[in-house]
Scaffold this motif. Structure first.
Motif, mmCIF file in Angstrom:
data_model
loop_
_atom_site.group_PDB
_atom_site.id
_atom_site.type_symbol
_atom_site.label_atom_id
_atom_site.label_comp_id
_atom_site.label_asym_id
_atom_site.label_seq_id
_atom_site.Cartn_x
_atom_site.Cartn_y
_atom_site.Cartn_z
ATOM 1 N N LEU A 218 -63.401 -32.858 28.308
ATOM 2 C CA LEU A 218 -63.514 -33.216 26.892
ATOM 3 C C LEU A 218 -64.217 -32.115 26.109
ATOM 4 C CD1 LEU A 218 -64.490 -37.011 26.829
ATOM 5 C CD2 LEU A 218 -62.234 -35.973 26.641
ATOM 6 N N ASP A 219 -65.282 -31.562 26.688
ATOM 7 C CA ASP A 219 -65.988 -30.478 26.005
ATOM 8 C C ASP A 219 -65.093 -29.253 25.845
ATOM 9 O OD1 ASP A 219 -68.269 -31.901 25.585
ATOM 10 O OD2 ASP A 219 -69.400 -31.021 27.239
ATOM 11 N N THR A 220 -64.316 -28.945 26.873
ATOM 12 C CA THR A 220 -63.412 -27.803 26.797
ATOM 13 C C THR A 220 -62.363 -28.005 25.705
ATOM 14 O OG1 THR A 220 -63.721 -27.316 29.152
ATOM 15 C CG2 THR A 220 -61.763 -26.400 28.090
ATOM 16 N N ALA A 221 -61.877 -29.245 25.562
ATOM 17 C CA ALA A 221 -60.868 -29.540 24.540
ATOM 18 C C ALA A 221 -61.449 -29.485 23.139
ATOM 19 C CB ALA A 221 -60.251 -30.907 24.807
ATOM 20 N N GLY A 222 -62.728 -29.798 23.002
ATOM 21 C CA GLY A 222 -63.386 -29.695 21.696
ATOM 22 C C GLY A 222 -63.417 -31.005 20.930
ATOM 23 N N MET A 223 -64.274 -31.027 19.913
ATOM 24 C CA MET A 223 -64.493 -32.243 19.152
ATOM 25 C C MET A 223 -63.230 -32.720 18.437
ATOM 26 S SD MET A 223 -67.174 -34.206 18.759
ATOM 27 C CE MET A 223 -68.719 -33.293 18.603
ATOM 28 N N ALA A 224 -62.392 -31.803 17.980
ATOM 29 C CA ALA A 224 -61.196 -32.195 17.233
ATOM 30 C C ALA A 224 -60.232 -33.011 18.088
ATOM 31 C CB ALA A 224 -60.492 -30.959 16.680
ATOM 32 N N ALA A 225 -60.266 -32.805 19.404
ATOM 33 C CA ALA A 225 -59.354 -33.514 20.295
ATOM 34 C C ALA A 225 -59.945 -34.811 20.842
ATOM 35 C CB ALA A 225 -58.961 -32.604 21.459
#
Length: 262
Positions: A218-225
């Motif tokens: 989730l962190d790698t995908a970022g807040m927008a995702a």
């Protein structure tokens, strides 16, 4: 340790945003809320949130109809918590609670067990929690996984050869040296947390993996995702919350136990 906590947390109230500013923090909050609600009897309950910081969990517990008191060693945390509707707050130490015996329905230790680096101090905080709980009361205690920084640094590209000795130390001993900016702390395995809580004289200790194995993704995908990924991450966390092979892949643990009725 108290002085270090005040210096780390008390200047810019970073604890006030910790569970909201990153995808894995948001996941941690949602799952902690879910697991605690799963075990709480009906409101109203008398809840002591020991080490409750700025009241991020006290706020929703009070909104659910409970009588919540935050006890924290950081003055700025106490001041912030006291402003929340339905929440009272006071300065205090998890190892020596200023509370009468057998007066709380629930005691939450969602920070002390990793900030107290000595096992004797952790044992004192657990004994104090049990002392103030009514017979049949609920103890809720959080721990940080020994594998948190390995999974974090291995996912964000920061796992270098220089970092390996610190990672090996925390995985082997639980002694975390602050290598990614957090305070020196004690990190647990799930089995270790079970053993520590059980020594306080409680019944039926259950330890859950909070975030499950996908939090670093989730962190790698970022807040927008986040909104598009969080439902699947929560389902994964539920499926593995007590899986002995994957429980230590969670960033945090939540232990739940009950004091003896007699």
């Amino acid at each position: 340790m108290t002085g270090d906590l005040i210096e780390h947390y008390g200047t810019d109230l970073i604890e006030d945003t910790r569970l909201h500013r990153s995808p894995h923090g948001r996941l941690e909050f949602l799952r902690t809320q879910e697991l605690i609600r799963r075990h709480l009897p009906a409101a109203p309950l008398r809840i002591l949130d020991v080490g409750g910081a700025t009241g991020v969990h006290a706020a929703w517990l009070a909104a659910d109809g409970h009588d919540v008191q935050v006890i924290d060693p950081v003055p700025a945390h106490v001041e912030a918590s006291a402003q929340l509707p339905g929440v009272t707050a006071q300065l205090g130490d998890a190892r020596a609670l200023d509370a009468p015996d057998r007066t709380a329905d629930v005691v939450m230790l969602l920070g002390p067990l990793y900030h107290l680096t000595e096992s004797a101090d952790r044992a004192r905080s657990l004994a104090e929690a049990v002392r103030v709980l009514r017979p049949g009361g609920l103890l809720v205690a959080a721990g940080i996984s020994r594998y948190l920084t390995l999974l974090e640094m291995g996912s964000d590209g920061n796992l270098t050869a220089d970092a390996e000795p610190s990672l090996r130390a925390v995985m082997t001993t639980g002694s975390y040296d602050g290598h990614v900016g957090f305070l020196p702390s004690h990190f647990h395995t799930a089995d270790e947390l079970v053993a520590e809580v059980r020594t306080a004289g409680v019944n039926d200790v259950i330890v859950y993996g909070v975030e499950g194995p996908t939090w670093a993704a989730l962190d790698t995908a970022g807040m927008a995702a986040f909104d598009g990924l969080v439902e699947a991450a929560i389902r994964g966390a539920r499926l593995t919350e007590q899986d002995p092979h994957l429980i230590n892949a969670s960033a945090h643990f939540l232990a739940v136990a009950q004091t003896p009725v007699h």
